[in-house]
Each structure stands twice: as structure tokens, then as C-alpha cells.
Design a protein around this motif. Sequence first.
Motif, PDB file in Angstrom:
ATOM      1  N   ASP A 167       0.804  -1.225   0.000  1.00  0.00           N
ATOM      2  CA  ASP A 167       0.000   0.000   0.000  1.00  0.00           C
ATOM      3  C   ASP A 167       0.836   1.274   0.000  1.00  0.00           C
ATOM      4  O   ASP A 167       0.279   2.369  -0.134  1.00  0.00           O
ATOM      5  N   ILE A 168       2.153   1.152   0.179  1.00  0.00           N
ATOM      6  CA  ILE A 168       3.019   2.328   0.173  1.00  0.00           C
ATOM      7  C   ILE A 168       4.201   2.074  -0.760  1.00  0.00           C
ATOM      8  O   ILE A 168       4.436   0.938  -1.190  1.00  0.00           O
ATOM      9  N   SER A 169       4.953   3.120  -1.069  1.00  0.00           N
ATOM     10  CA  SER A 169       6.150   2.972  -1.901  1.00  0.00           C
ATOM     11  C   SER A 169       7.267   2.346  -1.079  1.00  0.00           C
ATOM     12  O   SER A 169       7.418   2.630   0.116  1.00  0.00           O
ATOM     13  N   ASN A 170       8.064   1.499  -1.735  1.00  0.00           N
ATOM     14  CA  ASN A 170       9.135   0.790  -1.042  1.00  0.00           C
ATOM     15  C   ASN A 170      10.465   0.985  -1.763  1.00  0.00           C
ATOM     16  O   ASN A 170      10.550   0.772  -2.981  1.00  0.00           O
ATOM     17  N   VAL A 171      11.467   1.392  -1.002  1.00  0.00           N
ATOM     18  CA  VAL A 171      12.813   1.626  -1.536  1.00  0.00           C
ATOM     19  C   VAL A 171      13.777   0.641  -0.883  1.00  0.00           C
ATOM     20  O   VAL A 171      13.781   0.480   0.345  1.00  0.00           O
ATOM     21  N   LEU A 172      14.573  -0.024  -1.712  1.00  0.00           N
ATOM     22  CA  LEU A 172      15.590  -0.954  -1.221  1.00  0.00           C
ATOM     23  C   LEU A 172      16.953  -0.281  -1.316  1.00  0.00           C
ATOM     24  O   LEU A 172      17.309   0.275  -2.360  1.00  0.00           O
ATOM     25  N   ILE A 173      17.731  -0.342  -0.243  1.00  0.00           N
ATOM     26  CA  ILE A 173      19.097   0.172  -0.229  1.00  0.00           C
ATOM     27  C   ILE A 173      20.029  -1.018  -0.043  1.00  0.00           C
ATOM     28  O   ILE A 173      19.884  -1.778   0.919  1.00  0.00           O
ATOM     29  N   SER A 174      20.978  -1.204  -0.938  1.00  0.00           N
ATOM     30  CA  SER A 174      21.849  -2.380  -0.867  1.00  0.00           C
ATOM     31  C   SER A 174      23.260  -2.043  -1.321  1.00  0.00           C
ATOM     32  O   SER A 174      23.454  -1.266  -2.265  1.00  0.00           O
ATOM     33  N   HIS A 175      24.233  -2.647  -0.655  1.00  0.00           N
ATOM     34  CA  HIS A 175      25.641  -2.496  -1.043  1.00  0.00           C
ATOM     35  C   HIS A 175      26.098  -3.839  -1.596  1.00  0.00           C
ATOM     36  O   HIS A 175      26.388  -4.772  -0.849  1.00  0.00           O
ATOM     37  N   CYS A 176      26.184  -3.923  -2.927  1.00  0.00           N
ATOM     38  CA  CYS A 176      26.465  -5.202  -3.571  1.00  0.00           C
ATOM     39  C   CYS A 176      26.964  -4.967  -4.991  1.00  0.00           C
ATOM     40  O   CYS A 176      26.997  -3.834  -5.470  1.00  0.00           O
ATOM     41  N   PHE A 177      27.322  -6.053  -5.663  1.00  0.00           N
ATOM     42  CA  PHE A 177      27.807  -5.987  -7.046  1.00  0.00           C
ATOM     43  C   PHE A 177      26.788  -6.690  -7.939  1.00  0.00           C
ATOM     44  O   PHE A 177      26.743  -7.913  -7.986  1.00  0.00           O
ATOM     45  N   ILE A 178      25.946  -5.903  -8.621  1.00  0.00           N
ATOM     46  CA  ILE A 178      24.974  -6.480  -9.546  1.00  0.00           C
ATOM     47  C   ILE A 178      25.715  -6.992 -10.783  1.00  0.00           C
ATOM     48  O   ILE A 178      26.508  -6.282 -11.393  1.00  0.00           O
ATOM     49  N   ASP A 179      25.462  -8.221 -11.147  1.00  0.00           N
ATOM     50  CA  ASP A 179      26.175  -8.866 -12.249  1.00  0.00           C
ATOM     51  C   ASP A 179      26.035  -8.073 -13.548  1.00  0.00           C
ATOM     52  O   ASP A 179      24.948  -7.617 -13.903  1.00  0.00           O
ATOM     53  N   GLY A 180      27.177  -7.907 -14.237  1.00  0.00           N
ATOM     54  CA  GLY A 180      27.174  -7.219 -15.518  1.00  0.00           C
ATOM     55  C   GLY A 180      27.412  -5.728 -15.435  1.00  0.00           C
ATOM     56  O   GLY A 180      27.508  -5.059 -16.472  1.00  0.00           O
ATOM     57  N   SER A 181      27.542  -5.179 -14.243  1.00  0.00           N
ATOM     58  CA  SER A 181      27.741  -3.739 -14.094  1.00  0.00           C
ATOM     59  C   SER A 181      29.180  -3.350 -14.415  1.00  0.00           C
ATOM     60  O   SER A 181      30.096  -4.173 -14.399  1.00  0.00           O
ATOM     61  N   GLU A 182      29.363  -2.066 -14.682  1.00  0.00           N
ATOM     62  CA  GLU A 182      30.694  -1.533 -15.025  1.00  0.00           C
ATOM     63  C   GLU A 182      31.475  -1.233 -13.750  1.00  0.00           C
ATOM     64  O   GLU A 182      30.999  -0.515 -12.875  1.00  0.00           O
ATOM     65  N   GLU A 183      32.688  -1.768 -13.649  1.00  0.00           N
ATOM     66  CA  GLU A 183      33.498  -1.554 -12.457  1.00  0.00           C
ATOM     67  C   GLU A 183      34.693  -0.663 -12.756  1.00  0.00           C
ATOM     68  O   GLU A 183      35.023  -0.386 -13.903  1.00  0.00           O
ATOM     69  N   SER A 184      35.372  -0.209 -11.685  1.00  0.00           N
ATOM     70  CA  SER A 184      36.539   0.662 -11.798  1.00  0.00           C
ATOM     71  C   SER A 184      37.696   0.060 -11.009  1.00  0.00           C
ATOM     72  O   SER A 184      37.504  -0.846 -10.191  1.00  0.00           O
ATOM     73  N   ASP A 185      38.889   0.611 -11.225  1.00  0.00           N
ATOM     74  CA  ASP A 185      40.083   0.079 -10.557  1.00  0.00           C
ATOM     75  C   ASP A 185      40.090   0.329  -9.051  1.00  0.00           C
ATOM     76  O   ASP A 185      40.780  -0.353  -8.310  1.00  0.00           O
ATOM     77  N   SER A 186      39.324   1.339  -8.603  1.00  0.00           N
ATOM     78  CA  SER A 186      39.408   1.744  -7.195  1.00  0.00           C
ATOM     79  C   SER A 186      38.483   0.951  -6.275  1.00  0.00           C
ATOM     80  O   SER A 186      38.490   1.153  -5.064  1.00  0.00           O
ATOM     81  N   GLU A 187      37.678   0.059  -6.817  1.00  0.00           N
ATOM     82  CA  GLU A 187      36.745  -0.715  -5.985  1.00  0.00           C
ATOM     83  C   GLU A 187      37.424  -1.968  -5.457  1.00  0.00           C
ATOM     84  O   GLU A 187      38.044  -2.719  -6.198  1.00  0.00           O
ATOM     85  N   ARG A 188      37.309  -2.181  -4.173  1.00  0.00           N
ATOM     86  CA  ARG A 188      37.876  -3.378  -3.564  1.00  0.00           C
ATOM     87  C   ARG A 188      36.987  -4.583  -3.889  1.00  0.00           C
ATOM     88  O   ARG A 188      35.787  -4.566  -3.607  1.00  0.00           O
ATOM     89  N   PRO A 189      37.548  -5.649  -4.495  1.00  0.00           N
ATOM     90  CA  PRO A 189      36.724  -6.820  -4.818  1.00  0.00           C
ATOM     91  C   PRO A 189      36.096  -7.416  -3.563  1.00  0.00           C
ATOM     92  O   PRO A 189      36.730  -7.483  -2.498  1.00  0.00           O
ATOM     93  N   LEU A 190      34.842  -7.837  -3.675  1.00  0.00           N
ATOM     94  CA  LEU A 190      34.167  -8.467  -2.546  1.00  0.00           C
ATOM     95  C   LEU A 190      34.622  -9.903  -2.365  1.00  0.00           C
ATOM     96  O   LEU A 190      34.526 -10.465  -1.281  1.00  0.00           O
TER      97      LEU A 190
END
Length: 380
Positions: A167-190
Motif C-alpha cells: 500500500d506504500i512505496s518501497n525503496v531498497l538500499i543495498s551495497h552489492c555488485f549487480i552482475d554485468g555492471s561496469e566496475e573501476s580500478d578503485s573498488e575493492r573486490p568483494l
Amino acid sequence: MKFIHTSDWHIGRQFHNVSLLEDQQHVLKQLLAYIELEAVDALVIAGDIYDRSIPPAAAVELLDTLLNTICLEMKVPVILIPGNHDCATRLSFGAQQLSKSGLHILGDLTKVIEPVVISHSDGEVAFYGVPYNDPMTVRNLFAEEVSTYDEAHTYLVDLISANKSPDISNVLISHCFIDGSEESDSERPLSIGGSDRVSYQPCREFDYVALGHLHSPQYRGEEHIRYSGSLMKYSFSEQHQKKGVTLVEMDSKGLKTHRHLPLLPLRDMRIVEGEMATILEQGKVDPNNKDYLLVRLTDRHAILDPMAKLREVYPNVLQLEKPGMLITGEQKMSREKLKRGELEMFRDFFVQVYGQELSEDQDDAIRETITALHKEEGVV
């Protein structure tokens, strides 16, 4: 209602042993200006607030001052989750008491189904947080047989989906690596070998998904599943990325719009390539000569102390590459060419030091010395 989605502040980070705290403070002031200008109802930070689990005192002081301004002076609630660079336990200290002041730290995995609800003129928005986690933690906390990051993340998101209100709007907040996304050199691998990737499909039924971890602003799967990107550039691989935050607007039907708000750096991070003489002349008139630079020299001859020369016009050269001096497998040189190369290098060196060329006698002496050394090493 409107809220700003941001992530990956990495407060306290150093780059090539240079503190970026002043640069971070510069862009965070712009964030404060956006909060006031857009009259937002909340600020969402999707992890990696600090750069390491035990941040330096100056980083803690900066964050404390900033959150005090937003929550107490501007009266805007802040909702944040820990990232893989943060220590969830330390970051969550005093979370219950701080929530009364408008600072909501969602760092407890066992409470993922408990949202922060923000009311607005068209109704309410529920914010659910999934802090950084790994399969072992989820398996131990929930007694679930999950063995991959994807299984762990899917389990937590499905748990929230089963408990959220339609009945209300729902927002999800997540810290993760979605498959296929563009990464950079400065991100520490999980994790090692790409096993940290998770699927976007479980997130589809939320009105908006505020992601953290990847530094490039982007969406994955569907446009409402978004990374805001980092506040500023943290590696030279990010030189072309447009940094900023995401302004999200919701109405009674859910997501209405989302818009990128740019952040301008105090000092940009970029790559300069060319011959030494050209770069030195360019630096004398470059209005942005204080930027953080990686310089690639294309000169094929030896240069005495190139970093010192470059820093006379570009004081923040942090990395130097000399691809013009490299010999690839396709450029294998004969021993005779190698000898001439060594002699030429010494001639250049002599000119750099003394400002004049070798005399004929000096040139002969160096040639004989190089030949003698090769004989001793069995090269000739």
C-alpha cells in the motif's frame, strides 16, 4: 517526496599517499547545497561511508560535522547502510539513540525487514537496508543453506519483499555488485573470481533500488535499479566518469523521476600523454594544472628526473608511465642495437647533467667501457 541517493564517499581515503580529505570536503559542501536547493525529504547513503573499518580521526570529525548539519540544523533525515569498507559494528554505534535525531543506521542484518518510514504529502515511503554481507554471515545468522553471494542477497531481498507493504512505496538500499555492471580500478573486490556478483531480478518489485559499491553512475536490469556512483574520482580509470548524486522523486504511484546532480571536484583526476617538452609547455598555460595527474611520456630517450621537471608545472603528478621506453616482444633488438641504445642513453644523460655533448674522447671511452662490460658478462 524527494530524496538524494548517494554512496561510496570513502572519507579518509589516500591516493598515492596523498590525503583526499580536502577534496572530499569540497564535494560534500556541494551535496549540502543540493539538499537545501531541492528541499529533499531524506538523504540515502548506500555504503562505504569511510574508506576503512578504522577511519582516521579527521575523517570521523568530518562526517560528524556533516551529519550534525544535515540532521539537526537542516532537519533532513539520513538513512545509511555500511559497505564493505566500513565496519558495520563500529558504524552502528548508538544507532538506536541517533535515530531519534534523524540519523538512521541500518547495519543489523537481523533487522532487514524493519524499514525507516518517511511520510510525505502523498503518503509514505518505506526504506529497507541490506548492508554489505557475505554468504557465511547470512548462513550463520539465519540458519539458511546459502553458499554464494547471489543466494545470500536473494534470500535477504526475498525476506524483505515478503514483509513489505503493497500500500506504500518501497525503496531498497543495498551495497552489492549487480552482475554485468561496469566496475573501476578503485573498488575493492568483494571476493575472488567473480563469485561476488548478484542478480538484479529479486530487486525488480521495489519502487526504487539505491545501490552502492560501484563507482560509476549506472543502472542494471531496469532503470530504477541504480548506482549513484562515488562522490569523486578515486582512480585514473574513472577519469571520464561524471560524478554526482541522484535526485529521486516519488509520488503516490511510486517512482516519478530520477535525475543526476553533478559534483565538481576541487582537483580533477586525469591522464596526460605526450612528449616531455610538449607537456611542460602545456602545463605553463593549463588553468587546471593543480589536478591529480597520471603522466604517460612518449619520449623514447632517457630523461633525468622527469618527475621533478613535471612537478614544476604540474605539482600534483602522482604517477608516471614511460611506455615509449618499453621494448615489446615485437621490438626485440639485436645486440648491436642494444649497444648503440646504451650509448645513446648515456649521451642523453650527459647532456641532461652537464648541458653539453660528450667530447670525441669521452664518447670513445664510454663506448670501450660498454664493450668491456659486455665481455665480462658474456654478452659479446
